[in-house]
Design a protein around this motif. Structure first.
Motif, PDB file in Angstrom:
ATOM      1  N   GLU A 109       1.830  20.631 -67.723  1.00 28.43           N
ATOM      2  CA  GLU A 109       0.773  20.409 -68.248  1.00 28.43           C
ATOM      3  C   GLU A 109       0.085  21.603 -68.857  1.00 28.43           C
ATOM      4  OE1 GLU A 109      -4.013  18.996 -66.795  1.00 28.43           O
ATOM      5  OE2 GLU A 109      -1.861  18.337 -65.605  1.00 28.43           O
ATOM      6  N   GLY A 145       8.556  10.471 -69.256  1.00 25.47           N
ATOM      7  CA  GLY A 145       7.495   9.491 -69.398  1.00 25.47           C
ATOM      8  C   GLY A 145       6.384   9.752 -69.106  1.00 25.47           C
ATOM      9  N   ILE A 146       6.153  10.066 -67.750  1.00 25.88           N
ATOM     10  CA  ILE A 146       4.643  10.440 -67.110  1.00 25.88           C
ATOM     11  C   ILE A 146       4.303  11.670 -68.003  1.00 25.88           C
ATOM     12  CG2 ILE A 146       3.987  11.368 -64.890  1.00 25.88           C
ATOM     13  CD1 ILE A 146       5.791   9.853 -63.561  1.00 25.88           C
ATOM     14  N   GLU A 148       4.668  12.473 -71.040  1.00 26.64           N
ATOM     15  CA  GLU A 148       4.500  12.091 -72.261  1.00 26.64           C
ATOM     16  C   GLU A 148       2.982  11.532 -72.159  1.00 26.64           C
ATOM     17  OE1 GLU A 148       8.529  11.074 -74.573  1.00 26.64           O
ATOM     18  OE2 GLU A 148       7.873   9.546 -73.258  1.00 26.64           O
ATOM     19  N   GLU A 149       2.935  10.578 -71.004  1.00 23.65           N
ATOM     20  CA  GLU A 149       1.482  10.021 -70.812  1.00 23.65           C
ATOM     21  C   GLU A 149       0.453  10.953 -70.790  1.00 23.65           C
ATOM     22  OE1 GLU A 149       1.863   7.438 -67.667  1.00 23.65           O
ATOM     23  OE2 GLU A 149       3.295   5.967 -68.405  1.00 23.65           O
ATOM     24  N   ARG A 150       0.517  12.103 -70.095  1.00 25.35           N
ATOM     25  CA  ARG A 150      -0.436  13.065 -69.715  1.00 25.35           C
ATOM     26  C   ARG A 150      -0.810  13.784 -71.054  1.00 25.35           C
ATOM     27  NH1 ARG A 150      -4.869  14.248 -67.960  1.00 25.35           N
ATOM     28  NH2 ARG A 150      -5.337  16.333 -67.320  1.00 25.35           N
ATOM     29  N   GLU A 152      -0.720  12.600 -74.170  1.00 14.98           N
ATOM     30  CA  GLU A 152      -1.637  11.645 -74.477  1.00 14.98           C
ATOM     31  C   GLU A 152      -3.164  11.687 -73.910  1.00 14.98           C
ATOM     32  OE1 GLU A 152      -0.053   7.723 -74.658  1.00 14.98           O
ATOM     33  OE2 GLU A 152       1.445   8.135 -75.832  1.00 14.98           O
ATOM     34  N   GLU A 153      -3.078  11.656 -72.485  1.00 14.57           N
ATOM     35  CA  GLU A 153      -4.362  12.004 -71.992  1.00 14.57           C
ATOM     36  C   GLU A 153      -5.193  13.219 -72.330  1.00 14.57           C
ATOM     37  OE1 GLU A 153      -3.234   9.461 -67.930  1.00 14.57           O
ATOM     38  OE2 GLU A 153      -3.246  11.653 -67.504  1.00 14.57           O
ATOM     39  N   ASP A 157      -1.509  14.227 -78.357  1.00  7.92           N
ATOM     40  CA  ASP A 157      -0.615  13.567 -79.116  1.00  7.92           C
ATOM     41  C   ASP A 157      -0.768  13.627 -80.517  1.00  7.92           C
ATOM     42  OD1 ASP A 157      -2.859  12.138 -78.288  1.00  7.92           O
ATOM     43  OD2 ASP A 157      -2.132  10.151 -79.256  1.00  7.92           O
TER      44      ASP A 157
END
Length: 240
Positions: A109, A145-146, A148-150, A152-153, A157
């Protein structure tokens, strides 16, 4: 640097599991010359005498990652865009000592935020390497995948992308031993943070970027298992 299509998805029952490198590879059907010694020598000469402020962590893992970049990613031209940023020392490589995936996630992150905030002239792309965690590909793929989700958060993205490399990388719909999987096999689990702007520039300069991964598979099929293994004859870790 990324030219991959979708890896095998977690929970996908098609084909065998993600630990394909444990199986014996079939005999190669073709042989081809790998990266020439002059390619690696030229890359070494470009960096000789220069500091690498963007490269942080265990020196042995950094050396192994650079060998993989020079001999496979650049040497086999798996990514036509990698050489330019590499010789300009714009590839940040961070070797993690995180004791678990949660801590490595926090580091990823921070690196996403750092890359987004830093000029591309200083850091164009980032590789996050962990030599000990997530050696099982399916676990690593879930971790990606996790991350990638972060991304976006964090509303990054459209600014950054996350790609991945792994010692047992397996594309969706392939058998573990297929030589095409080796286009994304690295010495250690590796996250690749890429600028969308860099991808856009690459697409403008090379209209057939969608065909790169197909050419990469063809390169690996011509190289064969013996040719791939020969790249790492002097390297105990290699990129197997």
């Amino acid at each position: 640097m990324n030219t991959q299509h979708d890896p095998k998805a977690p929970g996908d029952e098609s084909g065998a599991g993600g630990n394909g490198a444990d199986s014996a590879a079939p005999a190669p059907t073709a042989a081809a010359s790998a990266a020439t010694p002059s390619d690696t020598a030229r890359l070494d000469a470009a960096a000789e005498g220069e500091t690498r402020p963007n490269q942080i962590g265990d020196p042995a893992v950094l050396d192994g990652t650079r060998r993989w970049l020079e001999r496979a990613v650049i040497g086999l031209n798996l990514c036509p865009f990698a050489k330019a940023v590499y010789v300009r020392n714009q590839v940040r490589i961070v070797v993690s000592e995180a004791p678990n995936a949660e801590v490595w996630f926090a580091e990823a992150e921070r690196e996403m935020e750092l890359l987004a905030e830093t000029s591309a002239d200083i850091i164009d792309t980032t590789l996050l390497v962990h030599p000990k965690l997530l050696r099982d590909f399916m676990d690593f793929n879930e971790f990606v995948g996790i991350v990638e989700e972060r991304l976006e958060e964090l509303e990054l993205d459209g600014v950054l992308q996350v790609a991945s490399f792994h010692p047992r990388f397996q594309f969706d719909g392939t058998a573990p031993d297929e030589i095409g999987n080796y286009t994304n096999r690295s010495p250690w689990p590796t996250l690749h943070l890429i600028r969308e702007a860099s991808i856009d520039r690459a697409v403008e300069s090379m209209p057939d970027t969608d065909e790169i991964w197909k050419r990469n598979v063809a390169t690996m099929e011509a190289l064969g298992y013996d040719g791939w293994n020969a790249l790492w004859n002097d390297d105990p870790e290699g990129a197997h």
